[in-house]
Design an enzyme around this catalytic site. Structure first.
Site, PDB file in Angstrom:
ATOM      1  N   ASP A  34       0.860  -1.250  -0.122  1.00 34.72           N
ATOM      2  CA  ASP A  34      -0.013   0.130  -0.139  1.00 34.72           C
ATOM      3  C   ASP A  34       0.850   1.311   0.041  1.00 34.72           C
ATOM      4  O   ASP A  34       0.534   2.152  -0.907  1.00 34.72           O
ATOM      5  CB  ASP A  34      -0.987  -0.119   1.070  1.00 34.72           C
ATOM      6  CG  ASP A  34      -2.103   0.904   1.322  1.00 34.72           C
ATOM      7  OD1 ASP A  34      -2.169   1.469   0.107  1.00 34.72           O
ATOM      8  OD2 ASP A  34      -2.475   1.122   2.215  1.00 34.72           O
ATOM      9  N   GLY A 119       1.356  -9.756   4.659  1.00 35.57           N
ATOM     10  CA  GLY A 119       2.421  -9.285   5.171  1.00 35.57           C
ATOM     11  C   GLY A 119       2.076  -8.514   6.695  1.00 35.57           C
ATOM     12  O   GLY A 119       1.764  -9.429   7.725  1.00 35.57           O
TER      13      GLY A 119
HETATM   14  N1  AR6 Z   1       5.066  -5.296  -4.792  1.00 37.47           N
HETATM   15  C1  AR6 Z   1       4.523  -6.381  -4.541  1.00 37.47           C
HETATM   16  N2  AR6 Z   1       4.303  -7.075  -3.280  1.00 37.47           N
HETATM   17  C2  AR6 Z   1       4.688  -6.356  -2.131  1.00 37.47           C
HETATM   18  C3  AR6 Z   1       5.335  -5.057  -2.358  1.00 37.47           C
HETATM   19  C4  AR6 Z   1       5.666  -4.497  -3.676  1.00 37.47           C
HETATM   20  N3  AR6 Z   1       6.059  -3.362  -3.724  1.00 37.47           N
HETATM   21  N4  AR6 Z   1       5.704  -4.533  -1.143  1.00 37.47           N
HETATM   22  C5  AR6 Z   1       5.109  -5.396  -0.357  1.00 37.47           C
HETATM   23  N5  AR6 Z   1       4.608  -6.352  -0.843  1.00 37.47           N
HETATM   24  P1  AR6 Z   1       1.293  -5.919   3.183  1.00 37.47           P
HETATM   25  P2  AR6 Z   1      -1.194  -6.785   4.169  1.00 37.47           P
HETATM   26  C6  AR6 Z   1       3.922  -7.609  -0.355  1.00 37.47           C
HETATM   27  O1  AR6 Z   1       2.040  -5.797   4.363  1.00 37.47           O
HETATM   28  O2  AR6 Z   1      -0.658  -7.893   4.766  1.00 37.47           O
HETATM   29  C7  AR6 Z   1      -0.720  -1.585   4.857  1.00 37.47           C
HETATM   30  O3  AR6 Z   1      -0.205  -0.870   5.803  1.00 37.47           O
HETATM   31  C8  AR6 Z   1       4.436  -8.279   0.989  1.00 37.47           C
HETATM   32  O4  AR6 Z   1       5.690  -8.908   0.927  1.00 37.47           O
HETATM   33  O5  AR6 Z   1       1.674  -4.965   2.067  1.00 37.47           O
HETATM   34  O6  AR6 Z   1      -2.648  -7.053   3.509  1.00 37.47           O
HETATM   35  C9  AR6 Z   1      -2.080  -1.574   4.684  1.00 37.47           C
HETATM   36  O7  AR6 Z   1      -2.431  -0.097   4.624  1.00 37.47           O
HETATM   37  C10 AR6 Z   1       3.165  -9.299   1.364  1.00 37.47           C
HETATM   38  O8  AR6 Z   1       3.534 -10.503   0.762  1.00 37.47           O
HETATM   39  O9  AR6 Z   1      -0.332  -6.014   3.080  1.00 37.47           O
HETATM   40  C11 AR6 Z   1      -2.855  -2.056   5.664  1.00 37.47           C
HETATM   41  O10 AR6 Z   1      -2.939  -1.626   6.854  1.00 37.47           O
HETATM   42  C12 AR6 Z   1       2.082  -8.667   0.532  1.00 37.47           C
HETATM   43  O11 AR6 Z   1       2.574  -7.664  -0.147  1.00 37.47           O
HETATM   44  C13 AR6 Z   1      -1.722  -3.299   5.794  1.00 37.47           C
HETATM   45  O12 AR6 Z   1      -0.766  -3.050   5.587  1.00 37.47           O
HETATM   46  C14 AR6 Z   1       1.177  -8.013   1.556  1.00 37.47           C
HETATM   47  O13 AR6 Z   1       1.735  -7.419   2.570  1.00 37.47           O
HETATM   48  C15 AR6 Z   1      -2.268  -4.548   4.929  1.00 37.47           C
HETATM   49  O14 AR6 Z   1      -1.366  -5.502   5.330  1.00 37.47           O
END
Ligand code: AR6
Length: 165
Positions: A34, A119
Site C-alpha cells: 500500500d 504481510g
Molecule cells: N510489490 C508486491 N508485493 C509487495 C510489495 C510490492 N512493492 N511490497 C510488499 N509486498 P502488506 P497486508 C508484499 O503488508 O498484509 C498496509 O499498511 C508483501 O511482501 O503490504 O495485506 C495497509 O495499509 C506481502 O507478501 O499487506 C494495511 O494496513 C504482501 O505484499 C496493511 O498493510 C502483502 O503485505 C495490510 O496488510
C-alpha cells in the site's frame, strides 16, 4: 491454466491494465505494498482515496492510477489474521473474486495481485496462497482475462505459489 502467471517482483512496476492493492479499511495508505503504491502513484491518489468513505474488509474499490504504469488500481481490504476462526478465508476469497469481477466490469484484461494479507496482516502464507489460487482458478469468467498475475515479493511466497499452481 494458461492465463495465470506467477512472478517475483514489485507490483508497482507492472505494465498491466489494473493492479490490486492490499489496503486497509480507511484507504488512506499505510506500509507494505500500500505504501509503495501510494509513493509511486503520487499524492493525487491519496486525494482520491480521501474522497471515498473507506472500504469494508473483504471488499474492493477502484481508483485511478496516476503516476503508475498500470492503468488503474483496485484497492482490496484483506482480513487481519486472527487465528482462522474469524471468517478470514471467506474474506480473503472475497477480495480476489471482487477484484476479478470489478476488473471485468471495467474492461480490464490484465490484472496483478499482491499476496494480500500475508504481510502486516499476518495471514499464514501457505493458507493465503491456497485460498488465493483456488479463488482465481474457480472464477467463472477467468477465460476473459488475458493474464492474471500473482506478484510475489519474496522468494518464500514465490516458491509456495509455484508449488501450488
Ligand atoms: N510489490 C508486491 N508485493 C509487495 C510489495 C510490492 N512493492 N511490497 C510488499 N509486498 P502488506 P497486508 C508484499 O503488508 O498484509 C498496509 O499498511 C508483501 O511482501 O503490504 O495485506 C495497509 O495499509 C506481502 O507478501 O499487506 C494495511 O494496513 C504482501 O505484499 C496493511 O498493510 C502483502 O503485505 C495490510 O496488510
Amino acid at each position: 491454466m494458461k492465463n495465470i502467471e506467477i512472478i517475483n517482483g514489485d507490483i508497482t512496476e507492472l505494465d498491466v491494465d489494473v493492479i490490486v492493492n492490499a489496503a486497509n479499511e480507511t484507504l488512506l495508505g499505510g506500509g507494505g505494498v500500500d505504501g509503495a503504491i501510494h509513493e509511486k502513484a503520487g499524492p493525487e491518489l491519496l486525494k482520491e482515496c480521501q474522497s471515498l468513505s473507506g472500504c469494508p474488509t473483504g471488499e474492493v474499490i477502484l481508483t485511478e492510477s496516476y503516476n503508475l504504469i498500470a492503468g488503474a488500481i483496485i484497492h482490496a481490504v484483506g482480513p487481519k489474521w486472527g487465528g482462522g476462526q474469524n471468517n478470514e478465508s471467506d474474506l480473503l476469497e472475497s477480495c480476489y473474486f471482487g477484484a476479478l469481477e470489478l476488473a471485468l466490469e471495467h474492461g480490464f484484461r490484465t490484472i496483478a495481485f499482491p499476496n494480500i494479507s500475508t504481510g502486516i496482516y499476518g495471514y499464514p502464507k501457505i493458507e493465503a496462497a491456497i485460498t488465493a489460487t483456488s479463488a482465481v482458478k474457480s472464477f467463472e469468467d477467468l477465460a476473459e482475462f488475458e493474464k492474471v498475475i500473482f506478484c510475489c515479493f519474496d522468494e518464500e511466497n514465490y516458491k509456495i505459489y509455484s508449488s501450488i499452481l
